[in-house]
Design a protein around this motif. Structure first.
Motif, PDB file in Angstrom:
ATOM      1  N   UNK A  39      17.298 -46.848 -26.413  1.00 22.76           N
ATOM      2  CA  UNK A  39      16.717 -47.770 -25.430  1.00 22.76           C
ATOM      3  C   UNK A  39      17.749 -48.795 -24.992  1.00 22.76           C
ATOM      4  N   UNK A  40      18.486 -49.346 -25.941  1.00 19.43           N
ATOM      5  CA  UNK A  40      19.513 -50.352 -25.627  1.00 19.43           C
ATOM      6  C   UNK A  40      20.580 -49.763 -24.703  1.00 19.43           C
ATOM      7  N   UNK A  41      21.032 -48.546 -24.985  1.00 18.43           N
ATOM      8  CA  UNK A  41      22.057 -47.911 -24.148  1.00 18.43           C
ATOM      9  C   UNK A  41      21.549 -47.702 -22.718  1.00 18.43           C
ATOM     10  N   UNK A  42      20.320 -47.232 -22.596  1.00 16.38           N
ATOM     11  CA  UNK A  42      19.729 -47.019 -21.271  1.00 16.38           C
ATOM     12  C   UNK A  42      19.578 -48.360 -20.544  1.00 16.38           C
ATOM     13  N   UNK A  43      19.175 -49.386 -21.273  1.00 15.34           N
ATOM     14  CA  UNK A  43      19.023 -50.716 -20.688  1.00 15.34           C
ATOM     15  C   UNK A  43      20.363 -51.237 -20.177  1.00 15.34           C
TER      16      UNK A  43
END
Length: 124
Positions: free
Chosen positions: A69-73
């Motif tokens: 999720x952090x990478x996509x964000x």
């Protein structure tokens, strides 16, 4: 009709996340749908910024997916305009912001995604 609430670890929710990634996500951006024939607005369909932030939120709430999720964000943050704003849609090929600008939905989605990420990262 009773409201259906899916929990973050519900198999149906996890399957929805996987299907969204498989069928609607290209280069980290999420389409609302891929059936352009049914688009009532007409013209080419671009990715929908709010949907991408929804996927960030869903991944952050899913067990063990906070890093993803952090990478996509982070990728989505890089796609903001120089003013830090988002349009309704983003062209996956050019990165151009399309449609209503600025659009309120993606910014609401961004806030929800940040809250979900903060919750997920606080508990890991």
């Amino acid at each position: 009709m009773a409201e259906v609430l899916l929990l973050d670890d519900d198999p149906a929710m996890l399957a929805t996340i996987e299907r969204t990634i498989r069928d609607l996500t290209v280069d980290g951006l999420v389409y609302r749908y891929r059936d352009v024939e049914s688009d009532v607005v007409g013209g080419p369909e671009a990715t929908f910024s709010y949907c991408t932030f929804w996927l960030v939120e869903a991944l952050a709430r899913a067990p063990g997916r906070a890093r993803e999720a952090r990478a996509l964000f982070e990728r989505m943050v890089e796609r903001a305009t120089p003013l830090g704003l988002y349009a309704e849609e983003i062209d996956v090929g050019t990165g151009e912001h399309l449609g209503n600008f600025p659009q309120g939905f993606p910014h609401a989605g961004l806030i929800q995604a940040v809250r979900a990420l903060a919750d997920a990262e606080r508990t890991t």
